[in-house]
Design an enzyme around this catalytic site. Structure first.
Site, short mmCIF file in Angstrom:
data_model
loop_
_atom_site.label_atom_id
_atom_site.label_comp_id
_atom_site.label_asym_id
_atom_site.label_seq_id
_atom_site.Cartn_x
_atom_site.Cartn_y
_atom_site.Cartn_z
N CYS A 1 13.67 10.67 7.18
CA CYS A 1 13.68 10.00 8.48
C CYS A 1 15.02 10.12 9.18
O CYS A 1 15.09 10.18 10.39
CB CYS A 1 13.29 8.55 8.31
SG CYS A 1 14.34 7.67 7.15
N SER B 1 5.48 6.92 10.46
CA SER B 1 5.69 7.60 11.73
C SER B 1 5.64 6.62 12.91
O SER B 1 5.04 5.54 12.81
CB SER B 1 4.62 8.68 11.92
OG SER B 1 3.35 8.06 11.95
N THR B 2 6.24 7.02 14.00
CA THR B 2 6.25 6.18 15.20
C THR B 2 4.82 5.99 15.72
O THR B 2 4.46 4.90 16.16
CB THR B 2 7.18 6.80 16.25
OG1 THR B 2 8.52 6.77 15.72
CG2 THR B 2 7.17 6.03 17.56
N GLU C 1 10.14 0.64 10.33
CA GLU C 1 11.13 1.71 10.08
C GLU C 1 10.43 3.01 10.40
O GLU C 1 9.57 3.48 9.65
CB GLU C 1 11.56 1.69 8.61
CG GLU C 1 12.34 0.47 8.20
CD GLU C 1 13.78 0.49 8.70
OE1 GLU C 1 14.25 1.55 9.14
OE2 GLU C 1 14.43 -0.57 8.66
N LYS D 1 0.86 -1.19 0.00
CA LYS D 1 0.00 0.00 0.00
C LYS D 1 0.89 1.24 0.00
O LYS D 1 1.55 1.55 0.98
CB LYS D 1 -0.90 0.03 1.24
CG LYS D 1 -2.00 1.10 1.08
CD LYS D 1 -2.60 1.53 2.38
CE LYS D 1 -1.87 2.62 3.08
NZ LYS D 1 -1.70 3.88 2.33
N GLU E 1 9.94 14.89 16.32
CA GLU E 1 10.25 14.83 14.89
C GLU E 1 9.35 15.83 14.16
O GLU E 1 8.13 15.74 14.23
CB GLU E 1 10.01 13.43 14.33
CG GLU E 1 10.45 13.33 12.88
CD GLU E 1 10.12 11.99 12.23
OE1 GLU E 1 9.00 11.50 12.40
OE2 GLU E 1 10.99 11.44 11.53
P1 NAD Z 1 2.43 7.89 8.35
O1 NAD Z 1 2.72 7.02 9.52
O2 NAD Z 1 1.40 8.94 8.49
O3 NAD Z 1 1.96 7.01 7.11
C1 NAD Z 1 2.77 5.97 6.58
C2 NAD Z 1 1.88 4.97 5.86
O4 NAD Z 1 1.01 4.37 6.83
C3 NAD Z 1 0.97 5.57 4.79
O5 NAD Z 1 0.89 4.68 3.70
C4 NAD Z 1 -0.37 5.67 5.51
O6 NAD Z 1 -1.47 5.62 4.63
C5 NAD Z 1 -0.32 4.43 6.38
N1 NAD Z 1 -1.18 4.47 7.57
C6 NAD Z 1 -1.63 5.56 8.26
N2 NAD Z 1 -2.40 5.16 9.29
C7 NAD Z 1 -2.45 3.80 9.26
C8 NAD Z 1 -3.09 2.82 10.06
N3 NAD Z 1 -3.83 3.13 11.12
N4 NAD Z 1 -2.89 1.51 9.74
C9 NAD Z 1 -2.12 1.16 8.69
N5 NAD Z 1 -1.52 2.06 7.88
C10 NAD Z 1 -1.66 3.37 8.17
O7 NAD Z 1 3.83 8.47 7.89
P2 NAD Z 1 4.10 9.51 6.73
O8 NAD Z 1 3.67 10.86 7.20
O9 NAD Z 1 3.59 8.97 5.44
O10 NAD Z 1 5.70 9.44 6.63
C11 NAD Z 1 6.54 10.18 7.45
C12 NAD Z 1 7.09 9.33 8.57
O11 NAD Z 1 7.77 8.20 8.03
C13 NAD Z 1 8.12 10.06 9.40
O12 NAD Z 1 7.88 9.81 10.76
C14 NAD Z 1 9.43 9.43 8.98
O13 NAD Z 1 10.47 9.51 9.92
C15 NAD Z 1 9.02 8.04 8.68
N6 NAD Z 1 9.98 7.38 7.79
C16 NAD Z 1 10.84 6.46 8.32
C17 NAD Z 1 11.80 5.85 7.50
C18 NAD Z 1 12.76 4.84 8.07
O14 NAD Z 1 13.41 4.15 7.28
N7 NAD Z 1 12.89 4.72 9.37
C19 NAD Z 1 11.86 6.16 6.14
C20 NAD Z 1 10.97 7.10 5.64
C21 NAD Z 1 10.02 7.70 6.48
#
Ligand code: NAD
Length: 503
Positions: free
Chosen positions: A308, A253-254, A274, A199, A405
């Site tokens: 990230c 996100s965390t 991640e 997804k 963050e």
């Molecule tokens: P997010 O957590 O809002 O969303 C990530 C994904 O999760 C999206 O596809 C979203 O649709 C999905 N999602 C949201 N709610 C969900 C739920 N309840 N159940 C299942 N899936 C759900 O994160 P974002 O805003 O898209 O990305 C930014 C975050 O990603 C930052 O915190 C960043 O640090 C992190 N990130 C981490 C790494 C790493 O390798 N550690 C790499 C890239 C980004």
């Protein structure tokens, strides 16, 4: 798309990109492109706010169909395929991606806003990663082990291990590096012999959908890779909780990572995470400032801080604080901001209005808390969601701008007066995260002793965020579970089966 406006700030795309944007954007389920049950969503160019494409959205029922297709493919054609055939398919995919590099790069520029120099780099890395995991398939090996005493005492016996695919893998990826975060999961999963339901982020589905067409062209059997664009709260949540998904791999996100863990409890599926970061950058008094100034600036501002592993907490020795800050502020002020399709652009937009508002609230909050603004701090007056590269000094460990963050171009600088490496590391480690970090010094001994004290999965010396296809990457603490990239990235999709034969 409305042709009467200049859609990309006057920049042209390659013909294949224009053709892709004008085509339908559907879900890939069981080898067919289908409409979703979750309506449609318009994805926009964050550098202009203008629409790019209308994309089909899947919901829980589409996830169910995709998981069923992935299960059939896992039990059927994918499992029966020889490792040579699987290797050849992945190498074929890499060549198709290479041929379509411009398309893939432009789609990430348009959908995410990243500058072209970053998109070009990530597409090249993605091709390398598919090649790397294609080449790793034939190196998946078990071991032979002395058989257990109670069997060996009675008869000749043999014990060995098999490495087997985990099964159907659910993969959920974010918007900040859309193609790269997807390939990081797809390539090792396919190499291990898993089938996949992925997804993409609803904010940036386009490059992963284009990749889907390349997967079909390469000849992967139906159902091996399924792509269900959709919202996190519907499609994502169903994938995380699905009883027939054996493993969920999540980047985001965390806060969402916690929800994934809760959802995965039902069938105790394997979980890789991640997550976010708030990485430290330590600049020692003997650092080479000609390296450190651009390097530290880009540790924060690369990908406009929507990264990230961004190094956003800068710790600098008193002796060079003012000189470093002066250099960083000059660098920040000189960064060329604009549409990512312009090759001159170093700094693109924030992903959305909502995210821009969130980043600005951290900036306003830092000013209110008494931090000193030495660069940026404003939205840029132009269409799209642009924020100036921003630097705060006189920050303290309790400020939200230091602790949380932000995922935007916001750097915080703190100073230290000590040479005690344990004390410096304590400052760097004062965070629940542990994804990345860097140390800037000319002294090798200081560098390695400090690295050993920093609690993070990936620490660089005199550079920052030096990730690579074959180098494990992942987080300590609340930055995640497990590792991607390299051999550990492949292990995350393999089970170990121990076999003992009484002969
Ligand atoms: P997010 O957590 O809002 O969303 C990530 C994904 O999760 C999206 O596809 C979203 O649709 C999905 N999602 C949201 N709610 C969900 C739920 N309840 N159940 C299942 N899936 C759900 O994160 P974002 O805003 O898209 O990305 C930014 C975050 O990603 C930052 O915190 C960043 O640090 C992190 N990130 C981490 C790494 C790493 O390798 N550690 C790499 C890239 C980004």
């Amino acid at each position: 798309m409305n042709d009467s406006v200049k859609p990309f700030d006057g920049h042209a795309t390659a013909p294949e990109t224009a053709a892709f944007l004008n085509g339908p954007h559907r879900l890939l389920i069981d080898g067919a492109w289908v409409d979703g049950h979750g309506g449609t969503r318009v994805t926009t160019d964050p550098a202009t706010g203008l629409p790019l494409a209308t994309v089909q959205m899947g919901d829980a029922s589409d996830i169910d169909l995709a998981v069923a297709a992935a299960r059939r493919a896992f039990d059927g054609p994918w499992r029966r395929m020889t490792v040579s055939e699987r290797t050849a398919l992945l190498f074929r995919l890499a060549r198709i991606m290479e041929r379509n590099s411009q398309l893939l790069a432009e789609l990430d520029v348009l959908d995410n806003g990243m500058p072209m120099f970053i998109a070009g780099l990530t597409v090249a890395n993605c091709v390398e990663m598919v090649d790397y995991y294609a080449g790793a398939i034939m190196r998946i090996e078990g071991t032979t082990i002395a058989p257990p005493r109670h069997v060996a005492a009675q008869a000749e016996a043999l014990t060995y291990t098999l490495r087997e695919p985990v099964g159907v893998a659910g993969q959920i990826v974010p918007w900040n590096v859309p193609l790269s975060t997807a390939i990081l999961k797809l390539a090792p999963a396919l190499a291990a012999g898993c089938t996949v339901v992925i997804k993409p982020s609803e904010e940036t589905p386009l490059s992963v959908l284009a990749l889907g067409a390349m997967i079909v062209e390469a000849g992967f059997p139906a159902g091996v890779v399924n792509i269900v664009n959709g919202l996190g709260t519907t499609a994502g949540a169903r994938l995380a909780e699905h009883p027939d998904v054996d493993k969920i791999s999540f980047t985001g996100s965390t806060a969402t990572g916690r929800r994934i863990v809760q959802a995965a409890l039902g069938n105790l599926k394997k979980v890789s995470l991640e997550l976010g970061g708030k990485s430290p950058v330590v600049v020692m008094p003997d650092a080479d400032l000609s390296l450190a100034i651009p390097g530290v600036a880009l540790a924060t501002f690369f990908l406009q801080g929507q990264n990230c592993m961004a190094g956003t907490r800068i710790f600098v020795h008193d002796a060079i604080h003012d000189q470093l800050v002066e250099g960083l502020a000059a660098f920040a002020g000189s960064m060329a901001t604009g549409h990512g399709l312009s090759l001159a652009t170093q700094q693109g937009p924030m992903i959305s209005d909502a995210h821009t508002a969130k980043v600005m609230s951290y900036i306003d909050g830092a000013v209110a808390a008494g931090a000193t603004l030495v660069a940026g701090g404003e939205r840029i007056d132009r269409p799209g969601n642009f924020i100036q590269p921003t630097i705060f000094t006189n920050t303290t460990p309790d400020m939200a701008v230091v602790r949380e963050e932000i995922f935007g171009p916001v750097m915080t600088v703190q100073r230290f007066a000590t040479d005690d490496l344990d004390a410096i590391a304590a400052l760097a480690n004062d965070t629940p995260f542990g994804l990345s970090g860097s140390v800037w010094t000319r002294d090798l001994s200081t560098a390695h002793r400090l690295v050993a004290r920093i609690r993070a999965g990936h620490v660089s010396i005199n550079c920052h965020g030096a990730v690579g296809t074959n180098i494990p990457f992942g987080g300590y603490g609340q930055s995640g579970w497990g590792r991607e990239f390299g051999k550990e990235g492949l292990d995350a999709y393999l089970e170990t089966k121990a076999v003992t034969a009484r002969l």
